[in-house]
Design an enzyme around this catalytic site. Sequence first.
Site, short mmCIF file in Angstrom:
data_model
loop_
_atom_site.label_atom_id
_atom_site.label_comp_id
_atom_site.label_asym_id
_atom_site.label_seq_id
_atom_site.Cartn_x
_atom_site.Cartn_y
_atom_site.Cartn_z
N PRO A 2 0.83 -1.21 0.00
CG PRO A 2 -0.79 -1.60 1.61
CD PRO A 2 0.54 -2.09 1.12
CD GLU A 3 3.21 2.93 -4.28
OE1 GLU A 3 3.09 4.08 -4.75
OE2 GLU A 3 3.78 2.01 -4.89
CG HIS A 94 -2.65 -14.27 7.48
ND1 HIS A 94 -1.46 -14.80 7.90
CD2 HIS A 94 -3.02 -15.00 6.39
CE1 HIS A 94 -1.10 -15.79 7.11
NE2 HIS A 94 -2.03 -15.94 6.18
NE ARG A 113 5.65 -10.33 2.23
CZ ARG A 113 6.39 -9.78 1.26
NH1 ARG A 113 5.80 -9.10 0.28
NH2 ARG A 113 7.69 -9.92 1.26
#
Length: 283
Positions: A2-3, A94, A113
Amino acid sequence: MPELPEVEVTRRGLLPVEGAQIAQVTIRHHGLRWPIPADLPQHLQGRRILKLTRRAKYILAEIGSTEAEGVLLLHLGMSGRLCLLERDFPAEKHDHFDLRFEDGRVIRLRDPRRFGAVLWLSGDPMQHALLSSLGPEPLEAAFNAEHLYQQTRTRSAAIKTTIMDAHLVVGVGNIYASESLFRARIHPETPAKALTLAQCALLVQEIKLTLQAALDAGGSSLRDFFGADGNPGYFQQTYTVYGRTGEPCRVCAKPILNIRLGQRSTFYCEYCQPRLAGSTAKK
């Protein structure tokens, strides 16, 4: 990853919980990029989210009863997302962190992650090590042609990697750097110091326009990104170069090329973004 547009879209999606009281904090996995503080529940439970802001790719939640007692810093990392749920649905593999509110709604961090962050900041958050050395926000007035021009006079590195340096300007990640340079018709390998003031002005303008267009489209949904409401973004449908290796340029129909700069894939059109004669950037 994500930016800035995706993080801002997420922040806006969480705004409905401003003013809501936190009833319970659930930490299922402390081991994110930095360990979630064990004492975090005592800072949060029974208090309210007073305000949600953003600095670079960090979401900052001011926490307190009537005034801010500290700030909860949230970062999505490489693959994380924050969901605003109407009720406490069963957690999945997650789902590492929950904030449950008195009215039953839940903010949930899902991070496969585990490169994200959930940290407690006391004192002035802008003095924290993660925030204190950041450059200006790209959509604010402080990021302008003169700033970019002055900051690049001694930089031999490629302009693509230079504008991705968060000390110069925050939030111009890999996708939006490639897209902005195409719109400004600047070759990504151009040495930063070779840009004229006029080119800096054009590049600043295109960075702002590109990021704003991405915000308006709800961000880019590549692999993992969905907004806090579960909806994807649509900006990827209008990419001019990013991820389009070998496809025809939308302007000249020549094939889009892909090179590596700063260990990142970089997309450009060699006809619309001609290389400056004799210029070689440090990679």
